[in-house]
Design an enzyme around this catalytic site. Structure first.
Site, PDB file in Angstrom:
ATOM      1  N   TYR A   1       0.786  -1.235   0.000  1.00 20.40           N
ATOM      2  CA  TYR A   1       0.000   0.000   0.000  1.00 20.40           C
ATOM      3  C   TYR A   1       0.817   1.283   0.000  1.00 20.40           C
ATOM      4  CZ  TYR A   1      -3.492  -3.501   1.227  1.00 20.40           C
ATOM      5  OH  TYR A   1      -4.301  -4.611   1.218  1.00 20.40           O
TER       6      TYR A   1
ATOM      7  N   HIS B   1      -7.775   1.094  -6.165  1.00 23.53           N
ATOM      8  CA  HIS B   1      -7.010   0.267  -5.225  1.00 23.53           C
ATOM      9  C   HIS B   1      -5.554   0.679  -5.273  1.00 23.53           C
ATOM     10  CE1 HIS B   1     -10.479  -2.224  -4.670  1.00 23.53           C
ATOM     11  NE2 HIS B   1     -10.619  -2.259  -5.980  1.00 23.53           N
TER      12      HIS B   1
HETATM   13  C1  DQA Z   1      -7.311  -2.474  -1.288  1.00 25.04           C
HETATM   14  C2  DQA Z   1      -7.243  -3.948  -1.689  1.00 25.04           C
HETATM   15  C3  DQA Z   1      -8.168  -4.793  -0.842  1.00 25.04           C
HETATM   16  O1  DQA Z   1      -8.107  -6.147  -1.238  1.00 25.04           O
HETATM   17  C4  DQA Z   1      -7.779  -4.696   0.616  1.00 25.04           C
HETATM   18  O2  DQA Z   1      -8.684  -5.429   1.416  1.00 25.04           O
HETATM   19  C5  DQA Z   1      -7.648  -3.294   1.083  1.00 25.04           C
HETATM   20  C6  DQA Z   1      -7.069  -2.283   0.195  1.00 25.04           C
HETATM   21  C7  DQA Z   1      -6.257  -1.627  -2.032  1.00 25.04           C
HETATM   22  O3  DQA Z   1      -6.399  -0.418  -2.010  1.00 25.04           O
HETATM   23  O4  DQA Z   1      -5.308  -2.165  -2.600  1.00 25.04           O
HETATM   24  O5  DQA Z   1      -7.931  -2.985   2.238  1.00 25.04           O
HETATM   25  O6  DQA Z   1      -8.584  -1.962  -1.633  1.00 25.04           O
END
Ligand code: DQA
Length: 138
Positions: A23, A101
């Site tokens: 992230y 995402h």
């Molecule tokens: C997310 C991807 C999701 O699978 C995960 O549960 C998240 C973050 C992303 O931003 O990459 O909490 O949405």
């Protein structure tokens, strides 16, 4: 001028320290401040909300319709892969939205490859860490 609402789902308040390989190292506040500056420079109004609960996120979507929001940028986080109710809320208000995402969800576990939002989204941006939001805004 467009009114744009950015909605972030559960655990995204922990960005910066949360699994940075997936992230990134930027906090949600840092990412949102950059978005806010860019939107403002383009003459658009941008607000952002983050909630950890599904019902609270549904309430934010409902309120967006009352407030006359033109576009939503949403990272439903874990609810991406589970939430019929958040999908239904977006369908109910009919506000066009981009799904975002930070991580490359299609390169991760199989359960992350199912989204309840992608088929009703204007588009999907995935895998560019904090930049994913900026690409969605553009
Ligand atoms: C997310 C991807 C999701 O699978 C995960 O549960 C998240 C973050 C992303 O931003 O990459 O909490 O949405």
């Amino acid at each position: 001028m467009a009114s744009i609402l950015v909605i972030n789902g559960p655990n995204l308040n922990l960005l910066g320290g949360r699994e940075p390989d997936q992230y990134g190292y930027r906090t949600l506040q840092e990412i949102m401040e950059e978005l806010d500056r860019f939107a403002g420079a383009c003459g658009h109004e941008l607000r952002h909300e983050q909630r950890n609960g599904e019902g609270a996120l549904v309430d934010i979507v409902h309120q967006a319709a009352v407030d006359g929001v033109d576009y939503i940028i949403i990272n439903p986080a874990g609810y991406t892969h589970t939430s019929v109710v958040l999908r239904d809320a977006l369908l109910a208000v009919g506000i066009p939205f981009v799904e975002v995402h930070l991580s490359a969800v299609h390169a991760r576990e199989e359960f992350r490859q199912k989204s309840y939002f992608s088929d009703i989204a204007l588009g999907v941006i995935s895998g560019f860490k904090g930049e994913s939001y900026m690409l969605a805004l553009q």
